[in-house]
Write a protein that holds these residues in place. Structure first.
Motif, mmCIF file in Angstrom:
data_model
loop_
_atom_site.group_PDB
_atom_site.id
_atom_site.type_symbol
_atom_site.label_atom_id
_atom_site.label_comp_id
_atom_site.label_asym_id
_atom_site.label_seq_id
_atom_site.Cartn_x
_atom_site.Cartn_y
_atom_site.Cartn_z
ATOM 1 N N ASP A 61 0.740 -1.243 -0.080
ATOM 2 C CA ASP A 61 -0.005 -0.057 -0.072
ATOM 3 C C ASP A 61 0.757 1.253 0.071
ATOM 4 O O ASP A 61 0.271 2.378 0.020
ATOM 5 N N GLN A 62 2.206 1.009 0.018
ATOM 6 C CA GLN A 62 2.942 2.182 -0.058
ATOM 7 C C GLN A 62 4.083 2.450 -1.149
ATOM 8 O O GLN A 62 5.222 2.680 -0.842
ATOM 9 N N ASP A 63 3.629 2.049 -2.313
ATOM 10 C CA ASP A 63 4.151 2.137 -3.600
ATOM 11 C C ASP A 63 5.639 1.441 -3.526
ATOM 12 O O ASP A 63 6.683 1.956 -3.866
ATOM 13 N N GLY A 64 5.569 0.120 -3.181
ATOM 14 C CA GLY A 64 6.674 -0.644 -3.433
ATOM 15 C C GLY A 64 7.780 -0.597 -2.240
ATOM 16 O O GLY A 64 8.813 -1.160 -2.230
ATOM 17 N N LEU A 65 7.537 0.135 -1.304
ATOM 18 C CA LEU A 65 8.295 0.211 0.080
ATOM 19 C C LEU A 65 8.715 -1.140 0.660
ATOM 20 O O LEU A 65 7.607 -1.821 1.011
ATOM 21 N N ILE A 66 9.843 -1.308 1.120
ATOM 22 C CA ILE A 66 10.163 -2.546 1.862
ATOM 23 C C ILE A 66 10.932 -1.992 2.954
ATOM 24 O O ILE A 66 11.820 -1.330 3.094
ATOM 25 N N ASP A 67 10.226 -2.524 4.260
ATOM 26 C CA ASP A 67 10.701 -2.164 5.650
ATOM 27 C C ASP A 67 11.754 -3.389 5.805
ATOM 28 O O ASP A 67 11.545 -4.560 5.379
ATOM 29 N N GLU A 68 12.867 -3.116 6.398
ATOM 30 C CA GLU A 68 14.057 -3.953 6.622
ATOM 31 C C GLU A 68 14.383 -3.933 8.381
ATOM 32 O O GLU A 68 14.440 -2.831 8.528
ATOM 33 N N THR A 69 14.288 -5.117 8.740
ATOM 34 C CA THR A 69 14.596 -4.991 10.485
ATOM 35 C C THR A 69 15.686 -6.122 10.626
ATOM 36 O O THR A 69 15.554 -7.241 10.211
ATOM 37 N N ILE A 70 16.883 -5.808 11.118
ATOM 38 C CA ILE A 70 17.972 -6.624 11.592
ATOM 39 C C ILE A 70 17.599 -7.171 12.910
ATOM 40 O O ILE A 70 17.452 -6.181 13.926
ATOM 41 N N LEU A 71 17.331 -8.330 13.250
ATOM 42 C CA LEU A 71 17.377 -9.063 14.467
ATOM 43 C C LEU A 71 18.689 -9.463 15.071
ATOM 44 O O LEU A 71 19.465 -10.517 14.234
ATOM 45 N N GLY A 72 18.888 -9.432 16.107
ATOM 46 C CA GLY A 72 20.056 -10.031 17.031
ATOM 47 C C GLY A 72 19.493 -10.847 18.076
ATOM 48 O O GLY A 72 18.365 -10.775 18.272
ATOM 49 N N PRO A 73 20.518 -11.333 18.899
ATOM 50 C CA PRO A 73 19.837 -12.457 19.757
ATOM 51 C C PRO A 73 19.169 -11.607 20.924
ATOM 52 O O PRO A 73 19.475 -10.494 21.398
ATOM 53 N N GLY A 74 17.898 -12.217 21.145
ATOM 54 C CA GLY A 74 17.057 -11.510 22.160
ATOM 55 C C GLY A 74 15.896 -10.899 21.210
ATOM 56 O O GLY A 74 14.946 -10.313 22.010
#
Length: 118
Positions: A61-74
């Motif tokens: 719904d936001q013109d191809g926007l990709i959210d990226e989240t980096i997860l580490g321990p916990g």
């Protein structure tokens, strides 16, 4: 434990499943990613025990926007139903993946309203 399945990106092992949730232990490898996919009704949660994992969520719904989240321990994140998403291993690691459906108390769509008969 449960049923273990090999994947190009590592492996997944079903720990528990019932009519309301699924709980998996996943081992993922750096430099590999899973498919871009969506779940029509299930939420998808990721909790990282070790290593680093990148989660991508496409916002249609936001013109191809990709959210990226980096997860580490916990770290934990969740993806709502109907959103294309993907995980990628940044460092080799272990994570726990959960799937669940949410019951909405406000899911009623009224076609008419109640009234007193005359």
């Amino acid at each position: 434990m449960g049923i273990k399945s090999g994947k190009v990106w590592g492996s997944t092992e079903l720990i528990h499943a019932n009519s309301e949730l699924e709980f998996h232990r996943i081992e993922y490898k750096a430099g590999y990613k899973c498919s871009e996919h969506e779940h029509k009704f299930k939420w998808n949660g990721f909790f990282v025990e070790s290593g680093k994992m990148l989660i991508r969520v496409w916002q249609a719904d936001q013109d191809g926007l990709i959210d990226e989240t980096i997860l580490g321990p916990g770290d934990f994140t969740q993806v709502q139903p109907g959103k294309y998403h993907q995980f990628e291993g940044i460092e080799d690691g272990i994570a726990f993946e959960l799937y669940w459906a949410e019951f909405s108390h406000n899911d009623i769509v009224r076609r008419t309203i109640g009234k007193k008969l005359s």
